[in-house]
Scaffold this active site. Structure first.
Site, PDB file in Angstrom:
ATOM      1  N   CYS A 151       0.816  -1.213   0.000  1.00 14.05           N
ATOM      2  CA  CYS A 151       0.000   0.000   0.000  1.00 14.05           C
ATOM      3  C   CYS A 151       0.855   1.270   0.000  1.00 14.05           C
ATOM      4  O   CYS A 151       1.594   1.525   0.964  1.00 14.05           O
ATOM      5  CB  CYS A 151      -0.923   0.004   1.218  1.00 14.05           C
ATOM      6  SG  CYS A 151      -1.963   1.485   1.308  1.00 14.05           S
ATOM      7  N   LYS A 157     -10.848  -8.589   6.639  1.00  9.00           N
ATOM      8  CA  LYS A 157     -10.570  -7.771   7.814  1.00  9.00           C
ATOM      9  C   LYS A 157     -11.367  -8.242   9.031  1.00  9.00           C
ATOM     10  O   LYS A 157     -12.544  -8.562   8.910  1.00  9.00           O
ATOM     11  CB  LYS A 157     -10.925  -6.302   7.517  1.00  9.00           C
ATOM     12  CG  LYS A 157      -9.985  -5.640   6.538  1.00  9.00           C
ATOM     13  CD  LYS A 157     -10.519  -4.324   6.021  1.00  9.00           C
ATOM     14  CE  LYS A 157     -11.587  -4.560   4.987  1.00  9.00           C
ATOM     15  NZ  LYS A 157     -11.900  -3.356   4.203  1.00  9.00           N
ATOM     16  N   VAL A 177      -6.222   1.035   5.465  1.00  4.83           N
ATOM     17  CA  VAL A 177      -4.946   1.374   6.096  1.00  4.83           C
ATOM     18  C   VAL A 177      -4.413   2.642   5.438  1.00  4.83           C
ATOM     19  O   VAL A 177      -4.795   2.960   4.312  1.00  4.83           O
ATOM     20  CB  VAL A 177      -3.940   0.207   5.932  1.00  4.83           C
ATOM     21  CG1 VAL A 177      -4.396  -0.997   6.710  1.00  4.83           C
ATOM     22  CG2 VAL A 177      -3.688  -0.146   4.463  1.00  4.83           C
ATOM     23  N   SER A 194      -4.105   8.499   5.260  1.00  2.00           N
ATOM     24  CA  SER A 194      -2.653   8.521   5.079  1.00  2.00           C
ATOM     25  C   SER A 194      -2.011   9.863   5.418  1.00  2.00           C
ATOM     26  O   SER A 194      -0.998   9.916   6.130  1.00  2.00           O
ATOM     27  CB  SER A 194      -2.294   8.116   3.647  1.00  2.00           C
ATOM     28  OG  SER A 194      -2.720   9.078   2.701  1.00  2.00           O
TER      29      SER A 194
END
Length: 291
Positions: A53, A80, A93, A106
């Site tokens: 990612c 998940k 995430v 992020s």
């Protein structure tokens, strides 16, 4: 591995043996750990991530630049656990757990790290320079990243998508040219560079899939910046495996990504993607159980 543990622990008491096993497990970034689980010794926070990612890589880069020891836990985004939605209702995430609190998204995570651990400072201290930093990575966020994934999904040098990405890379080239510094953050590498870098690290890998190329003749300032970024300790520490990337995104663009690639896991879940930026089937984006 069994033999190794037997040899290493031959003289340990039963209690110290358990502590030894716990320490070994804590080093495994693919072993799920709850937000409230104790941190491994020396770690100051927990980062929920995913190996390929680029968004989570932003947080990892800032952590590495500040030499912060942390507990990294990779989440299988196709499978998940229900509790993960308690720390990010979007089921994405990165997520940071620090001092009993959690933050996600992020840029928010990266900014949180910079502000919670201000040394060494990655932000520009001049307010005008700081504003322009936000403009640089804000533009890449809103225009460059979608163009990157559009070409990735095409899987070839689709004329329209190639033009779209080239235009956005040209904007970034012009930013650097006008700034007249080696980095987006100025004369030394800083926060803005780390926010932009993950996708430029992936450009050669995008080329393996689509044939897209950046050259020094067309993008001299960006190519010089890329060369300098590869000399950075944090960029080296956080770099991804190019073969795994190509394998991951080859599956990604067909609609069946493997978010556990690179990990030794059973029961990998495959599913259909619904858009370019990795927003997954609703059945995996929302809480499905109380696990």
């Amino acid at each position: 591995m069994v033999i190794l543990i037997a040899v290493e622990t031959a003289t340990l008491t039963s209690r110290s043996f358990i502590q030894f096993i716990d320490s070994k497990m804590a080093l495994n970034e693919d072993v799920l750990r709850l937000p409230g689980d104790p941190l491994p010794e020396g770690c100051v926070l927990r980062l929920y991530s995913m190996r390929m990612c680029p968004y989570a890589q932003r947080a990892r880069l800032v952590l590495a630049a500040k030499d912060i020891k942390y507990d990294r836990v990779n989440i299988d985004l196709n499978n998940k656990p229900g509790w993960f939605f308690d720390v990010n209702p979007n089921g994405e995430v990165p997520v940071i757990i620090h001092n009993g609190n959690h933050v996600y998204q992020s840029l928010v995570c990266a900014e949180y790290i910079e502000e919670a651990f201000p040394t060494p400072k990655l932000y520009n201290t001049d307010p005008v320079d700081r504003a322009w930093e936000k403009i640089y990575y804000g533009h890449w966020n809103s225009k460059g990243i979608p163009a990157f994934y559009s070409l990735m999904k095409a899987g070839c040098l689709d004329p329209e998508q190639t033009k779209r990405l080239t235009e956005q890379i040209t904007v970034m080239e012009n930013f650097l040219q006008k700034k007249k510094t080696p980095y987006f953050s100025g004369n030394k590498l800083g926060f803005a560079d780390y926010m932009i870098w993950p996708w430029f690290e992936r450009m050669p890998m995008l080329g393996e899939i689509t044939g897209f190329q950046m050259t020094k003749e067309v993008f001299p300032h960006l190519m010089a910046w890329i060369d300098k970024m590869w000399q950075d300790k944090a960029a080296q520490e956080c770099k991804i495996d190019s073969k795994l990337f190509v394998d991951h995104y080859s599956k990604y663009r067909t609609g069946k990504p493997d978010f556990t690639i690179g990990a030794q896991k059973d029961n990998i879940v495959h599913e259909t993607l619904e858009n370019l930026d990795g927003l997954r089937d609703p059945s995996t984006r929302f809480r499905q159980s109380k696990n």
